[in-house]
Write an enzyme that holds these catalytic residues in place. Structure first.
Site, PDB file in Angstrom:
ATOM      1  CG  HIS A  71     -32.375 -28.636 -48.758  1.00 51.22           C
ATOM      2  ND1 HIS A  71     -31.983 -28.560 -47.621  1.00 51.22           N
ATOM      3  CD2 HIS A  71     -33.630 -28.621 -48.936  1.00 51.22           C
ATOM      4  CE1 HIS A  71     -33.155 -28.515 -46.968  1.00 51.22           C
ATOM      5  NE2 HIS A  71     -34.008 -28.482 -47.560  1.00 51.22           N
ATOM      6  CD  GLU A 123     -28.403 -29.445 -47.471  1.00 50.78           C
ATOM      7  OE1 GLU A 123     -28.214 -28.371 -48.102  1.00 50.78           O
ATOM      8  OE2 GLU A 123     -29.585 -29.352 -46.750  1.00 50.78           O
ATOM      9  CB  CYS A 150     -34.072 -25.467 -45.888  1.00 53.19           C
ATOM     10  SG  CYS A 150     -36.168 -26.001 -46.220  1.00 53.19           S
TER      11      CYS A 150
END
Lengths: 306, 195
Positions: free
Chosen positions: B169, B171, B80
């Site tokens: 994302h 993560e 991002c």
């Protein structure tokens, strides 16, 4: 409780944005010029307001949602997320803010509450909400209602950090206690906290809130920001402390920019005193402020909401 | 057994802790990077999600220059805001970057937070859940750039040499594949260096 356990799509997106704001500074601004100063200083988001808390406190009267025109002006001035406040329980203001496209709504005790019993049902919205809390029970009640971020209430508009410290310490301590209680003790503790058992159990297991936990309310200097970060806050809201010289007068824009920049650096390097010294060195005096200890109960904003 | 790879996560601001957790799950030793000199002791770097304008301010020009040298030399992965930083051309608004990936990227291209979404995309040929938060969009992909993942018709993860970027994302999803791909890249770089 599927909406409160951190797994629903909607809550993941809402807390997702809060994740991106971690380690950053969210600044109160009242016009496009201040918003640009904040963005240039490295703010991760701005809170679009008609008046900052210090002004609201000084001027009195009913404090409401900012005018959409004002918020739109600020939204078009910057590329970072824009937040706006609605009154506690005022879901119609929240509906308007969602339609306007703000990135986060702060259901805030700084504005005059619109409902003495009920907060906004935040699950009913796609826009995420942040809510203030003074203790763990209050934080978990807001999370149960759908808040995707918690911030300490502190005492807004004073430039006195004492209650931001009190509230972050309280929340962190109450969470730590949960982690050492026996499982059967959590039921009674949930009752004492006035919070849903499922959320109490989740905090006991994880040792932290299921949503990001930020600090706000009276932060005025880089050292204040470092203090609340060292106590466990994950990001910092700075309200009146940047753009106000005192409750009535704005600070010089250049001075405000320097202060904003210094607080941004202080949050990133909160545990590095050398950097804190460096960024504090060239600042002139902070906002004059108002000692919270001298305020009467009726003047406190933090007691709004339950 | 190979020693654990030392991966830096740029920790000026943003969701660096989510990256730390994921990389540790995968056996990497993680260093949170706040100072330029820390770059010298790591095998690869992750630039997390956050606000790219805040990253630039916190890096300052000297920091940006050091990061540029690192990303042109060693494996680097951005998600991002990190992807924005790595791009050669950045729009909406135009801003400085590391120029490590021959792509053009547009900030907040899908709209504001109410337009954030969790979508099903493809990582290679395999389906993958992708979390997009005020996401940027890759609008141009240079000839040297390989598209690793797509969502609809948009390229959402790319690689050029040892530099990887994702506009979503990984993560924030339980899936470990994208981070594993980056660790494989770090491993391949080390093998190359030894040879």
């Amino acid at each position: 409780m599927s909406d409160s356990n951190g797994n629903s799509t909607s809550l993941r997106l809402k807390t997702g944005l809060a994740e991106m704001l971690k380690g950053g500074v969210i600044m109160d601004v009242t016009n496009a010029e201040q918003a640009e100063i904040a963005e240039k200083a490295g703010a991760v988001a701005v809170m679009a307001l008609e008046r900052v808390p210090a002004q609201i406190r000084a001027e009195g009267g009913v404090a409401r949602m900012a005018s959409p025109k004002k918020i739109r002006e600020i939204m078009s001035a910057v590329s970072i997320p824009v937040m706006a406040k609605c009154r506690i329980g005022h879901f119609a203001e929240a509906q308007i803010l969602q339609a306007l496209g703000v990135d986060y709504i702060d259901e805030s005790e700084v504005l005059t509450p619109a409902d003495e019993a009920h907060h906004v049902d935040k699950h009913a919205f796609t826009v995420p909400f942040v809510c203030g809390a003074r203790n763990l029970g209050e934080a978990l009640r807001r999370i149960a209602e759908g808040a995707a971020m918690i911030r300490t209430k502190g005492e807004a508009g004073t430039g006195d950090v004492v209650h931001a410290v009190k509230h972050i310490r309280q929340i962190v301590e109450e969470m730590r206690i949960l982690t050492v209680l026996r499982e059967e003790e959590l039921y009674a503790r949930a009752k004492e906290l006035g919070a849903p058992y499922e959320l109490v159990k989740l905090v006991a297991k994880e040792g932290k809130l299921p949503v990001p936990n930020f600090s706000a309310g009276g932060i005025a200097t880089p050292a204040d920001a470092s203090l609340v970060m060292q106590l466990g806050a994950e990001a910092v809201f700075v309200g009146s402390g940047i753009f106000m010289k005192d409750a009535v007068h704005f600070a010089d824009p250049e001075e405000a920019g320097k202060r904003a920049r210094a607080i941004v650096e202080a949050v990133t390097h909160y545990n590095d005193p050398k950097v804190l010294l460096e960024v504090s060195e060239h600042l002139s005096g902070a906002m004059k402020g108002l000692a919270v200890a001298a305020l009467g109960e009726a003047e406190m904003l933090q007691t709004r909401g339950w | 057994m190979a020693t654990a790879k030392k991966i830096g996560v740029l920790a000026l601001q943003g969701d660096f802790d989510a990256h730390r957790k994921r990389l540790e799950e995968l056996g990497a030793e993680v260093v949170l990077v706040k100072k330029p000199e820390q770059l010298e002791a790591i095998d690869g770097l992750v630039i997390p999600g956050g606000e790219s304008s805040a990253f630039l301010k916190l890096l300052g020009e000297p920091g940006l220059e050091k990061l540029k040298r690192f990303s042109h030399r060693k494996p680097t992965f951005g998600t991002c805001a990190g992807a924005i930083l790595l791009a050669q051309e950045i729009e909406n608004p135009t801003q400085a970057g590391l120029g490590a990936l021959d792509i053009r990227i547009r900030r907040n291209a899908y709209g504001r937070q109410v337009d954030s979404s969790i979508r099903q995309g493809n990582f290679g040929a395999a389906p993958m859940e992708m979390v997009f938060i005020r996401a940027p969009k890759i609008e141009r992909v240079g000839p040297e750039v390989e598209v690793l993942a797509t969502a609809g018709s948009d390229p959402v993860a790319v690689r050029q040499g040892r530099v990887m970027a994702a506009t979503f994302h990984p993560e924030l999803s339980p899936d470990q594949r994208v981070h594993q791909a980056f660790l494989d890249l770090v491993e391949a770089g080390e093998r190359e260096a030894r040879a």
